[in-house]
Every structure is written in C-alpha cells, then in structure tokens.
Design a protein around this motif. Structure first.
Motif, PDB file in Angstrom:
ATOM      1  N   GLY A 141      -7.443  10.696  -7.238  1.00 27.49           N
ATOM      2  CA  GLY A 141      -7.641  11.570  -6.087  1.00 27.49           C
ATOM      3  C   GLY A 141      -6.298  12.151  -5.671  1.00 27.49           C
ATOM      4  N   GLY A 142      -6.261  12.761  -4.533  1.00 23.04           N
ATOM      5  CA  GLY A 142      -5.024  13.333  -4.029  1.00 23.04           C
ATOM      6  C   GLY A 142      -4.156  12.282  -3.360  1.00 23.04           C
ATOM      7  N   ASP A 143      -3.155  12.769  -2.659  1.00 22.60           N
ATOM      8  CA  ASP A 143      -2.187  11.891  -2.011  1.00 22.60           C
ATOM      9  C   ASP A 143      -2.842  10.946  -1.007  1.00 22.60           C
ATOM     10  N   SER A 144      -3.769  11.456  -0.216  1.00 22.58           N
ATOM     11  CA  SER A 144      -4.448  10.626   0.779  1.00 22.58           C
ATOM     12  C   SER A 144      -5.252   9.505   0.113  1.00 22.58           C
ATOM     13  N   GLU A 145      -5.958   9.853  -0.947  1.00 20.88           N
ATOM     14  CA  GLU A 145      -6.771   8.847  -1.658  1.00 20.88           C
ATOM     15  C   GLU A 145      -5.885   7.789  -2.312  1.00 20.88           C
ATOM     16  N   ALA A 146      -4.746   8.226  -2.848  1.00 19.78           N
ATOM     17  CA  ALA A 146      -3.814   7.274  -3.455  1.00 19.78           C
ATOM     18  C   ALA A 146      -3.264   6.312  -2.398  1.00 19.78           C
ATOM     19  N   ALA A 147      -2.964   6.827  -1.218  1.00 23.07           N
ATOM     20  CA  ALA A 147      -2.458   5.976  -0.138  1.00 23.07           C
ATOM     21  C   ALA A 147      -3.492   4.931   0.254  1.00 23.07           C
ATOM     22  N   ILE A 148      -4.763   5.327   0.313  1.00 27.40           N
ATOM     23  CA  ILE A 148      -5.819   4.379   0.667  1.00 27.40           C
ATOM     24  C   ILE A 148      -6.002   3.348  -0.445  1.00 27.40           C
ATOM     25  N   GLU A 149      -5.886   3.771  -1.692  1.00 22.78           N
ATOM     26  CA  GLU A 149      -5.996   2.823  -2.815  1.00 22.78           C
ATOM     27  C   GLU A 149      -4.915   1.750  -2.712  1.00 22.78           C
ATOM     28  N   ARG A 150      -3.684   2.141  -2.390  1.00 21.62           N
ATOM     29  CA  ARG A 150      -2.602   1.154  -2.232  1.00 21.62           C
ATOM     30  C   ARG A 150      -2.904   0.210  -1.072  1.00 21.62           C
ATOM     31  N   LEU A 151      -3.485   0.741   0.004  1.00 27.36           N
ATOM     32  CA  LEU A 151      -3.805  -0.107   1.154  1.00 27.36           C
ATOM     33  C   LEU A 151      -4.888  -1.119   0.790  1.00 27.36           C
ATOM     34  N   VAL A 152      -5.906  -0.671   0.081  1.00 24.17           N
ATOM     35  CA  VAL A 152      -6.953  -1.594  -0.366  1.00 24.17           C
ATOM     36  C   VAL A 152      -6.337  -2.686  -1.240  1.00 24.17           C
ATOM     37  N   GLU A 153      -5.477  -2.304  -2.167  1.00 23.59           N
ATOM     38  CA  GLU A 153      -4.825  -3.282  -3.041  1.00 23.59           C
ATOM     39  C   GLU A 153      -3.975  -4.269  -2.240  1.00 23.59           C
ATOM     40  N   THR A 154      -3.321  -3.788  -1.188  1.00 26.84           N
ATOM     41  CA  THR A 154      -2.501  -4.668  -0.356  1.00 26.84           C
ATOM     42  C   THR A 154      -3.369  -5.711   0.354  1.00 26.84           C
ATOM     43  N   PHE A 155      -4.503  -5.275   0.884  1.00 28.97           N
ATOM     44  CA  PHE A 155      -5.411  -6.227   1.530  1.00 28.97           C
ATOM     45  C   PHE A 155      -6.013  -7.198   0.510  1.00 28.97           C
ATOM     46  N   GLN A 156      -6.311  -6.718  -0.678  1.00 27.28           N
ATOM     47  CA  GLN A 156      -6.836  -7.623  -1.704  1.00 27.28           C
ATOM     48  C   GLN A 156      -5.794  -8.686  -2.065  1.00 27.28           C
ATOM     49  N   ALA A 157      -4.547  -8.283  -2.202  1.00 23.89           N
ATOM     50  CA  ALA A 157      -3.485  -9.244  -2.500  1.00 23.89           C
ATOM     51  C   ALA A 157      -3.405 -10.306  -1.415  1.00 23.89           C
TER      52      ALA A 157
END
Length: 147
Positions: free
Chosen positions: A69-85
């Motif tokens: 996705g775009g920049d916004s979607e990439a930022a949300i993907e990183r946030l999801v990964e951070t919460f999963q970690a």
C-alpha cells in the motif's frame, strides 16, 4: 464490512470478509501462537483513524492482495507488527512501544502514523479482549467483527 475469523486445525486459521454488497472472500491466516495477524489489524485500525490493510479491503482491494500500500498503509503495518511483537514478548512501557514503532518506520523509510499513549492503551485493551475471545473458541468456531 463483516470479518469472520474461524479457528481451524493445522497451520492456518481462516478469515472471510463480507463486504457491504454481500460479496465475500476467504483467505488463510497463518497461525502465530497469538490472534491472527489480520485480527491485530482490526484492533489497530478500529481504534485509529488511519488507513491500513482493512481500509484498503473495505475500499475494494482483494483481501489476498500482496502489493504494498502507500505510506499510510505501511505505517499501519509497522504498528501492527509492533503490537504483535509485544504480544509475543510481553508488555513494555508505552514510551518504549512507541519508540520501537517509530524506529521500525524510520528503518523502512516511511512516515509514522500519529499515536498517543491513550491510543496505545485502547489498542492494548482491544487486543486483550480479542485474545480472550479467540482463546475461548474451539476448533471450527468463529469470531465475527464489524469494521
């Protein structure tokens, strides 16, 4: 949009996305030892007003898309990964979680979605609730969510 997560035997669970027009699509969700990845997306995206995977699907993209996705979607993907970690490793101070998220965005070269301490706590509460509900399901039972 309705999200129907089904706990399955084996290496995959299942997500069926039912759009407002009734069209549905089912995808496999690799088991991770915690809630499914796309359920973590639900927790983040339902609290924040930022666009991520589920917003793209709601807008008509196929649920099994692999394009970035775009920049916004990439930022949300990183946030999801951070919460999963955090779910795998244990709770950390809010400031540490946010710093880890910001570092992940910086390392990937995209912007950071604004997130407050209150947002973090609201997402954690949602993840805790979803985790309890998911853990209580037997095989082949489902958890329905509205997005």
């Amino acid at each position: 949009m309705e999200l129907i997560f089904v706990k399955r035997a084996g290496k995959f669970d299942e997500l069926t996305v039912v759009r407002e027009d009734g069209v549905s699509e089912t995808i496999s969700c690799p088991k991770q030892g915690i809630i499914p990845h796309d359920m973590a997306h639900y927790a983040v995206e339902s609290v924040l007003a930022h666009r991520g995977f589920l917003s793209l699907v709601q807008d008509g993209l196929r649920a099994d898309f692999t394009a970035q996705g775009g920049d916004s979607e990439a930022a949300i993907e990183r946030l999801v990964e951070t919460f999963q970690a955090e779910m795998w490793g244990g709770r950390v101070p809010v400031t540490d979680l946010i710093a880890t998220y910001e570092h992940a965005c910086e390392a990937r070269g995209h912007s950071v979605a604004p997130i407050s301490a209150e947002d973090v706590e609201a997402i954690r509460d949602r993840l805790d609730d979803l985790s309890r509900r998911w853990s209580a399901l037997a095989l082949n039972e489902e958890l329905k969510l509205e997005f």
